[in-house]
Scaffold this motif. Structure first.
Motif, PDB file in Angstrom:
ATOM      1  N   SER A   1      -1.855  -6.357   4.102  1.00 22.70           N
ATOM      2  CA  SER A   1      -2.401  -6.476   2.750  1.00 22.70           C
ATOM      3  C   SER A   1      -1.474  -5.755   1.786  1.00 22.70           C
TER       4      SER A   1
ATOM      5  N   LEU B   1      -7.458  -6.749   4.076  1.00 24.52           N
ATOM      6  CA  LEU B   1      -8.373  -6.147   5.039  1.00 24.52           C
ATOM      7  C   LEU B   1      -9.739  -5.999   4.402  1.00 24.52           C
TER       8      LEU B   1
ATOM      9  N   ARG C   1      -4.314   9.469  12.426  1.00 31.59           N
ATOM     10  CA  ARG C   1      -3.852   8.258  13.101  1.00 31.59           C
ATOM     11  C   ARG C   1      -3.303   8.568  14.482  1.00 31.59           C
TER      12      ARG C   1
ATOM     13  N   ARG D   1       1.859  -1.110  -0.008  1.00 25.93           N
ATOM     14  CA  ARG D   1       2.108  -0.084  -1.028  1.00 25.93           C
ATOM     15  C   ARG D   1       2.043   1.301  -0.394  1.00 25.93           C
ATOM     16  N   TYR D   2       1.097   1.498   0.524  1.00 25.57           N
ATOM     17  CA  TYR D   2       0.959   2.790   1.185  1.00 25.57           C
ATOM     18  C   TYR D   2       2.228   3.125   1.958  1.00 25.57           C
TER      19      TYR D   2
ATOM     20  N   GLN E   1      -5.829   1.287  -0.093  1.00 29.96           N
ATOM     21  CA  GLN E   1      -4.643   1.808   0.596  1.00 29.96           C
ATOM     22  C   GLN E   1      -5.019   2.620   1.823  1.00 29.96           C
ATOM     23  N   GLY E   2      -4.219   2.470   2.875  1.00 28.18           N
ATOM     24  CA  GLY E   2      -4.482   3.226   4.094  1.00 28.18           C
ATOM     25  C   GLY E   2      -3.735   2.595   5.234  1.00 28.18           C
ATOM     26  N   THR E   3      -4.162   2.900   6.454  1.00 25.93           N
ATOM     27  CA  THR E   3      -3.481   2.373   7.625  1.00 25.93           C
ATOM     28  C   THR E   3      -4.483   1.919   8.684  1.00 25.93           C
ATOM     29  N   LEU E   4      -4.138   0.834   9.353  1.00 25.50           N
ATOM     30  CA  LEU E   4      -5.035   0.228  10.334  1.00 25.50           C
ATOM     31  C   LEU E   4      -4.555   0.513  11.748  1.00 25.50           C
TER      32      LEU E   4
ATOM     33  N   TYR F   1      -9.848   1.934  10.437  1.00 32.46           N
ATOM     34  CA  TYR F   1      -9.064   2.021   9.197  1.00 32.46           C
ATOM     35  C   TYR F   1      -9.201   3.400   8.600  1.00 32.46           C
TER      36      TYR F   1
ATOM     37  N   VAL G   1       4.083   6.499   7.973  1.00 37.12           N
ATOM     38  CA  VAL G   1       2.673   6.367   8.346  1.00 37.12           C
ATOM     39  C   VAL G   1       2.327   7.230   9.564  1.00 37.12           C
TER      40      VAL G   1
ATOM     41  N   ALA H   1      -2.225  -3.543  -0.310  1.00 38.42           N
ATOM     42  CA  ALA H   1      -2.555  -2.119  -0.312  1.00 38.42           C
ATOM     43  C   ALA H   1      -1.831  -1.389   0.811  1.00 38.42           C
ATOM     44  N   GLU H   2      -1.812  -1.996   2.017  1.00 35.68           N
ATOM     45  CA  GLU H   2      -1.123  -1.356   3.145  1.00 35.68           C
ATOM     46  C   GLU H   2       0.369  -1.243   2.869  1.00 35.68           C
TER      47      GLU H   2
END
Lengths: 305, 266
Positions: free
Chosen positions: B7, A155, A251, B12-13, A183-186, A219, B24, B9-10
């Protein structure tokens, strides 16, 4: 028969009505019309005006001497110009917009990026800031190492540099604030729901950073204490539970705002966030439709005050 | 299931979140998403149901036919399952892309209802050896948003519960052939007894020794292997199946079989 896990017999007609009412309310707020007066909504093919002296703006065309709408939206009139703005539209792109995209392909000296639009946008190797800090021309080794920088699925937060004739967007990441996202969420919402804002990246007071991409991709990521030297190295440190709870709540709040067609901005998101904490809803409760409606109504009321 | 790319990173999260016990969207490991069930949509079928679990949307219809039974089972009715993955559900279902998934789903449903304890097929018999009722269950996948097996099994149970079959009377015999009368009275209907009908529960293994229930498409992308368990309301396990390329440690597998119904639907 009792369905104990929270299922309810749900009418799908209700869902369409809810979305339509949400869109009407959103348009009223944008256009500045009183509650009593509805903005004029038209559907494609509907006659707007018989008067030929009006200038035809976007979303209209002339047919047999009358002005007809070509999209489903609301009519705005400025002096002699009539336009129809669509309620919901695919992301068209505007130069200077900050968008969030996902890399779909790695090609010779460019990446193809999915930006929630009709076509995948293009990010050229020459348009990004190469790691190492100093400005230099990219050479053959850089072309071979493209996958080390950005690979399929990554991303990125980038800027729209140019729109080509066929609608293809050219992207650029020439600033330190653009680059690979950690790191995170979309979340994907309709781009028509994102409020126009010069600054797209916001560090919210609750302890998370949100990037509101103009293309509808939002994001949410934990706040980074200091800027990294190179934005292409991802931080794989474990995110603590408290931050995860904040991100989860944000979110779900953004999802429920989008579900009820409320414009998404840092203010509306923070209001929904605070409302959900005030009314003591658990994060997973925000996934239930009745709770979503309560929080959405509370947010709208609070924002109107 | 739907192919989406994430990705590193996602991923891993998501994985770290499961380890810490918070997913999440704030759910715990064993929580289901919002479930919506609507029955009686398709008036031309004997029974129908539409189930929406998160983003996954399926439509089930049940039609009844009268047919001669196979010689080895003269006194039992039958259920046949047919699954169709609509091209609207996911891009990879275009053309014949959804066939593999459709075949594995119908095989799974066949095994789920194979036990006589789950559904009493002897009640579907009209004249032993000559005529039995056959239920044709059609499953249409409208949208694929993670956790397809659970949604389909819930829909099949709901559609079977909603099935109304007109009562059939044997009026007389005419030269060896029996004559039937099908009742026109809408009150005179036979129902299918689904009190013991099983449902499927999917456990996705995301990281060592930890499984999640009701995975979203993003979580399915992170975990390679899942085990699907078919269980009746009384706790009887009718079928298990492991899907995907990966391994299950014995203790993880037995843990998921021990608690296959964390929030019991019915």
């Amino acid at each position: 028969m009792l369905w104990k896990c929270g299922a309810n017999v749900y009418e799908y007609r209700r869902e369409r009505e809810r979305r339509f009412k949400g869109d009407v309310r959103r348009v009223q707020a944008m256009v500045g019309v009183q509650e009593a007066a509805h903005p004029r909504l038209v559907t494609p093919g509907e006659v707007i005006s018989q008067d030929t002296s009006f200038m035809r703006g976007h979303g209209t065309y002339m047919e047999k001497g009358v002005q007809v709408a070509s999209v489903a939206g609301y009519v705005t009139r400025v002096n002699r110009l009539i336009t129809v703005t669509p309620l919901r539209q695919m992301y068209q792109g505007a130069v200077g917009d900050t968008v969030v995209g996902r890399i779909t392909r790695v090609q010779t000296n460019r990446w193809k990026v999915d930006v929630n639009s009709r076509l995948d946008a293009e990010l050229r190797l020459s348009n990004i800031q190469l790691p190492g800090g100093e400005q230099r021309r990219c050479n053959v080794e850089d072309e071979r190492d493209m996958r080390a920088l950005l690979t399929e699925g990554d991303l990125v937060c980038v800027e729209v540099q140019k729109i080509c004739d066929d609608g293809l967007l050219r992207l650029a990441a020439r600033n330190i604030k653009f680059g690979k996202l950690s790191q995170g969420t979309l979340l994907a919402v309709s781009p028509s729901l994102i409020v126009q804002d010069k600054q797209r990246m916001h560090d919210l007071p609750c302890g998370a950073r949100v990037v509101f991409g103009a293309n509808g991709y939002v994001y949410i990521t934990p706040t980074v204490p200091q800027e990294q030297a190179s934005t292409y190295i991802v931080n794989f440190e474990e995110v603590p539970v408290e931050v995860r709870k904040t991100i989860g709540r944000l979110r779900n709040c953004i999802k429920l705002l989008a579900h009820h067609s409320i414009m998404i901005s840092p203010t509306s998101v923070m209001t929904a966030f605070d409302m959900s904490i005030e009314q003591e809803f658990e994060i997973k409760d925000l996934l239930k439709p009745d709770v979503m409606q309560d929080v959405a109504l509370a947010t709208v009321q609070s924002m109107n005050e | 299931m739907a192919d989406i790319s994430l990705s590193e990173a996602e991923k891993r999260y998501i994985v770290d979140g499961v380890k810490l016990g918070i997913r999440v969207d704030g759910r715990e490991r064993l929580d289901y998403r919002q479930l919506e069930i609507e029955t009686g949509l398709v008036s031309t079928a004997n029974g129908s149901a539409r189930v929406r679990l998160g983003c996954t949307d399926v439509l089930i219809t049940v039609k009844m036919e009268m047919e001669p039974p196979p010689p080895q089972q003269p006194k039992d009715g039958q259920i046949h399952f047919f699954v169709n993955c609509s091209a609207n559900a996911a891009p990879e279902f275009e053309g014949r892309g959804g066939e593999d998934l459709a075949t594995s789903l119908s095989a799974m449903l066949d095994r789920l209802y194979s036990s006589p304890l789950s559904l009493d097929t002897s009640r579907l018999c009209v004249v032993p050896g000559k005529h039995v009722k056959v239920l044709y269950v059609d499953v249409e996948i409208l949208e694929c948003g993670g956790n397809l097996f659970d949604t389909v099994s819930l829909g099949v149970k709901a559609a079977l519960w909603a099935t109304r079959m007109p009562r059939i009377y044997i009026t007389g015999e005419d030269g060896g052939e029996l004559e039937f009368m099908v009742s026109d009275n809408p009150q005179e209907v036979d129902r299918v007894d689904v009190s013991n009908a099983p449902i499927l529960i999917t456990h996705l293994r995301i990281t060592e020794n930890l499984t999640v229930i009701d995975p979203t498409p993003e979580e399915e992308c992170c975990g390679p292997v899942q085990v699907v368990v078919g269980v009746t309301p009384k706790g009887l396990i009718t079928t298990t199946q492991q899907l995907g390329a990966g391994t299950f440690a014995p203790q993880t597998l037995s843990a998921s079989l021990k608690f296959p119904w964390p929030s019991r639907p019915c």
